[in-house]
Design a protein around this motif. Structure first.
Motif, short mmCIF file in Angstrom:
data_model
loop_
_atom_site.label_atom_id
_atom_site.label_comp_id
_atom_site.label_asym_id
_atom_site.label_seq_id
_atom_site.Cartn_x
_atom_site.Cartn_y
_atom_site.Cartn_z
N SER A 104 7.38 70.36 35.68
CA SER A 104 6.52 69.57 36.55
C SER A 104 6.47 68.12 36.06
N PHE A 105 5.85 67.27 36.88
CA PHE A 105 5.58 65.89 36.50
C PHE A 105 4.07 65.69 36.51
N PRO A 106 3.56 64.78 35.68
CA PRO A 106 2.11 64.55 35.67
C PRO A 106 1.61 64.15 37.05
N ASP A 107 0.47 64.71 37.44
CA ASP A 107 -0.11 64.31 38.72
C ASP A 107 -0.93 63.03 38.53
N ARG A 108 -1.59 62.58 39.58
CA ARG A 108 -2.30 61.30 39.54
C ARG A 108 -3.40 61.32 38.48
N TYR A 109 -4.12 62.42 38.39
CA TYR A 109 -5.21 62.51 37.41
C TYR A 109 -4.67 62.46 35.97
N ASP A 110 -3.52 63.10 35.72
CA ASP A 110 -2.90 63.05 34.39
C ASP A 110 -2.55 61.63 34.01
N TRP A 111 -1.99 60.88 34.96
CA TRP A 111 -1.64 59.48 34.68
C TRP A 111 -2.89 58.64 34.43
N LEU A 112 -3.96 58.92 35.16
CA LEU A 112 -5.21 58.20 34.95
C LEU A 112 -5.77 58.49 33.56
N TYR A 113 -5.63 59.75 33.12
CA TYR A 113 -6.07 60.10 31.77
C TYR A 113 -5.25 59.36 30.72
N LEU A 114 -3.92 59.36 30.89
CA LEU A 114 -3.07 58.64 29.95
C LEU A 114 -3.37 57.15 29.96
N GLY A 115 -3.68 56.62 31.14
CA GLY A 115 -4.05 55.21 31.23
C GLY A 115 -5.33 54.92 30.46
N PHE A 116 -6.29 55.84 30.55
CA PHE A 116 -7.55 55.68 29.80
C PHE A 116 -7.29 55.68 28.31
N MET A 117 -6.49 56.63 27.82
CA MET A 117 -6.20 56.70 26.39
C MET A 117 -5.40 55.48 25.93
N ALA A 118 -4.59 54.92 26.84
CA ALA A 118 -3.83 53.71 26.49
C ALA A 118 -4.73 52.48 26.46
N MET A 119 -5.78 52.48 27.28
CA MET A 119 -6.69 51.33 27.33
C MET A 119 -7.61 51.24 26.13
N LEU A 120 -7.92 52.39 25.51
CA LEU A 120 -8.90 52.40 24.42
C LEU A 120 -8.53 51.43 23.29
N PRO A 121 -7.31 51.51 22.71
CA PRO A 121 -7.00 50.55 21.64
C PRO A 121 -6.96 49.11 22.12
N LEU A 122 -6.52 48.88 23.36
CA LEU A 122 -6.47 47.52 23.89
C LEU A 122 -7.87 46.91 24.00
N VAL A 123 -8.80 47.67 24.56
CA VAL A 123 -10.18 47.19 24.70
C VAL A 123 -10.80 46.93 23.33
N LEU A 124 -10.52 47.82 22.37
CA LEU A 124 -11.07 47.63 21.02
C LEU A 124 -10.44 46.42 20.35
N HIS A 125 -9.14 46.22 20.55
CA HIS A 125 -8.49 45.01 20.04
C HIS A 125 -9.20 43.76 20.57
N TRP A 126 -9.39 43.71 21.87
CA TRP A 126 -10.02 42.55 22.50
C TRP A 126 -11.44 42.34 21.99
N PHE A 127 -12.17 43.43 21.84
CA PHE A 127 -13.55 43.32 21.37
C PHE A 127 -13.61 42.72 19.96
N PHE A 128 -12.79 43.23 19.04
CA PHE A 128 -12.86 42.75 17.65
C PHE A 128 -12.24 41.36 17.50
N ILE A 129 -11.23 41.04 18.32
CA ILE A 129 -10.69 39.68 18.30
C ILE A 129 -11.78 38.69 18.71
N GLU A 130 -12.51 39.04 19.76
CA GLU A 130 -13.58 38.17 20.23
C GLU A 130 -14.73 38.12 19.22
#
Length: 311
Positions: free
Chosen positions: A51-77
């Motif tokens: 199978s291939f990931p469905d839309r919800y799976d991609w949204l989950y992976l997007g959320f996990m990918a955003m976590l370090p980015l948001v934390l990077h931005w927060f601590f840089i600021e």
């Protein structure tokens, strides 16, 4: 004709691997753990995930990918302060690091060299915690059948975090050393030190709570984005639309929170029915508008002064 009767394959996730196929006949191995990239079917046979990931799976992976980015931005600021003019460049670098890490992670995942990934369907919460369902047929010997039943949603996050960490260590120290001259030597690298702390925390969070995050992340996004928006606007003393327009940074923060609101709403609705789900996006500005309309009535100094006049 003799019938080969095999003992039942116990355990929720134990299965028999297919040794070889001769036409329509298949020969199976002993009951045990399925190889990586496979999971058991209804007949306890290990089948390759196609199978291939469905839309919800991609949204989950997007959320996990955003976590370090948001934390990077927060601590840089947080650590850049008012003296440094390098915060924007560090923000862009962090975005570049996480974007490249995401692309490389997809490229090295099966099928290799493609941005598509092959996956197994997530059926229930226990699929994330197969280590808890190893059977003990005689209550003495444990049959270890732990495997990634949600392949590759569990391990791909660890691979992504590893690439993020490597890219950060390769790029950020050189950048910070050259452009963050407005900060002291001890303060320049604090955002990098913070990342060395939060990456292990994110890794443990995924290892222990990956399945829980999979089902709860849309609501986590909505709650956290609402709370952080209210805290930021309160700390910045934003009480009207005019206060928002004074500094561009406040508008950037506001639009960033709106994007997170929209992401959470899309994740909950999954956009299965566009005519019903798309109008929900009109609710995105509602929390900010409600805050701006009611901020002047909840100002602490005003409440205290009115309370004093009442006495």
């Amino acid at each position: 004709a003799a019938v080969d009767i095999q003992p039942a394959c116990l355990g929720l996730y134990c299965g028999r691997t297919v040794l070889f196929v001769n036409g329509s006949l298949e020969t199976y191995g002993e009951c045990g753990v399925c190889p990586r990239g496979q999971r058991t079917d209804d007949n306890k046979i290990c089948r390759e995930c196609t199978s291939f990931p469905d839309r919800y799976d991609w949204l989950y992976l997007g959320f996990m990918a955003m976590l370090p980015l948001v934390l990077h931005w927060f601590f840089i600021e947080w650590y850049s302060g008012k003296k440094s003019s390098s915060a924007l460049l560090q923000h862009v670098t962090a975005l570049f690091e996480c974007s490249v890490a995401a692309v490389v992670t997809l490229l090295v995942s099966d099928p290799v060299g493609s941005l598509h990934i092959r996956s197994c369907r997530v059926k229930k919460l226990s699929d994330w915690y197969t280590m808890l369902y190893n059977p003990s047929p005689d209550y003495i010997t444990t049959v270890h059948c732990t495997h990634e039943a949600v392949y590759p949603l569990y391990t791909i996050v660890f691979i992504y975090y590893a690439f993020c960490l490597v890219l950060m260590m390769l790029l950020r120290p050189l950048l910070v050393k050259k452009v963050a001259c407005g900060l002291g030597k001890s303060d320049r690298f604090k955002s990098i030190y913070a990342a060395l702390y939060f990456f292990p925390i994110l890794t443990v969070l995924q290892a222990v709570g990956g399945g829980l995050l999979y089902y709860a992340f849309p609501y986590i996004i909505l709650v956290l984005s609402l709370v952080t928006l209210a805290v930021y606007m309160s700390a910045s003393e934003v009480e009207s639309f005019k206060d928002l327009l004074v500094r561009k940074k406040r508008l950037v923060v506001l639009f960033s929170h709106w994007l997170l609101h929209a992401y959470g709403i899309i994740s909950i609705s999954k956009l299965d029915k566009l005519e019903q789900d798309l109008p929900l996006l009109a609710l995105v500005p509602a929390p900010a508008l409600f805050y701006l309309m009611t901020a002047k009535y909840t100002e602490p100094s005003r409440i205290l002064s009115e309370g004093g006049n009442g006495h």
